[in-house]
Design an enzyme around this catalytic site. Sequence first.
Site, PDB file in Angstrom:
ATOM      1  CG  LEU A 145      -2.416  -0.126   0.611  1.00 41.29           C
ATOM      2  CD1 LEU A 145      -2.458  -2.199   0.289  1.00 41.29           C
ATOM      3  CD2 LEU A 145      -3.097  -0.777   2.306  1.00 41.29           C
ATOM      4  NE  ARG A 225      -7.314  -4.299   8.633  1.00 38.73           N
ATOM      5  CZ  ARG A 225      -7.463  -4.598   7.188  1.00 38.73           C
ATOM      6  NH1 ARG A 225      -7.735  -3.661   6.894  1.00 38.73           N
ATOM      7  NH2 ARG A 225      -7.454  -6.047   6.464  1.00 38.73           N
ATOM      8  CD  GLU A 254     -13.285  -1.098   9.719  1.00 39.43           C
ATOM      9  OE1 GLU A 254     -13.850  -1.637   8.565  1.00 39.43           O
ATOM     10  OE2 GLU A 254     -12.721  -0.340   9.220  1.00 39.43           O
ATOM     11  CG  HIS A 273     -12.719  -1.431   5.285  1.00 39.09           C
ATOM     12  ND1 HIS A 273     -12.051  -2.428   6.230  1.00 39.09           N
ATOM     13  CD2 HIS A 273     -11.452  -2.427   4.502  1.00 39.09           C
ATOM     14  CE1 HIS A 273     -10.848  -3.155   6.109  1.00 39.09           C
ATOM     15  NE2 HIS A 273     -10.655  -2.423   4.770  1.00 39.09           N
TER      16      HIS A 273
END
Length: 307
Positions: A145, A225, A254, A273
């Site tokens: 990422l 996260r 979430e 997300h």
Amino acid sequence: PDIERLGVHESVELVFPPSELAEYLSELPVDVAVVGDDGIDSCDAVVTLEHRDAFLELEWVHSIQAGVDRFPFEEFEERGVLLTNSTGIHDRWVGETVAGYLLAFARRLHRHVANQQDRQWEQPEWDDGFTLPGTTACVVGTGTLGSGVAEVLGSLGVRITGVRRSGDPAEGFEAVYASEDLNEAVADADFVIVTLPLTEETRHLFDADVFAAMRDDAYFVNVGRGPVVDEDALIDALEADALAGAALDVFETEPLPEESPLWGLEEVIVTPHCAAFTEDYHRAVGDLVRENVERFADGEAATNRVA
Ligand code: NAD
């Protein structure tokens, strides 16, 4: 592992239709089928989003996500169940989402979209907007990422610094800091972008101290996260104008609870997300699964093994 029947667990439907992946894998020399919880025991292996205890009876479990914080590593290791993940595929997808956040903040697009909902013609102050070239983004985590974010932002003229445990140089990063120098690394950045996995080491790494070390005109981005960030400390910093704003794709809870103050803050972009959601998601996961099925047939070790 010796795989005869591979299940695509129905929990992947939270990201893409399980049947699309099953179809994409239909040429494999193993039997592939979409399975619910009652079909797990008919398989030797599954591709899944969520964890189920019944997976511990199988030979191999593949996570469609890069993060594997949903899975009990130790039990996988004790039972000798192979666990693999999907790291390596989300670089460009998440990189473009992060570029979208930064362009929204710089060009004020999030405010215009919000005003449009209220049919409000409201021009910003002439000097509210800015451009990205010459700004600095500090990317915390230099893995898949982090590298994807660095590549896309770099192409927009953003200067990229990074934070990794060793502090060793990394391709695409102009300067790299060691994790213990996090506060120094974030101090001069216009954007601080979190691309870390959730581990015991990273839980609440971004706390009131780190937010205090950031410039008060800096933006904070989290696509790693949620629990890597002390969300209360972030909300306090945002409400005190100790930060300019934040773009958040992941949260401590979430879905983000309706009562969270984050929903209502003008300089906060909330995305559910989905920073990596892409029409190619199932194909990229399928390619990883196919590679491992082929490796097993050739007696080779798995790629993307995490336990
Ligand atoms: P990756 O394994 O390629 O990269 C993770 C990097 O973090 C590695 O370079 C690792 O060395 C580094 N790291 C781990 N602990 C660290 C620490 N304490 N300090 C500094 N660096 C540390 O994984 P990736 O594919 O880049 O994904 C990273 C995480 O991002 C995943 O674990 C997942 O939780 C999250 N993710 C989120 C989305 C989303 O939709 N928002 C999509 C993909 C991944």
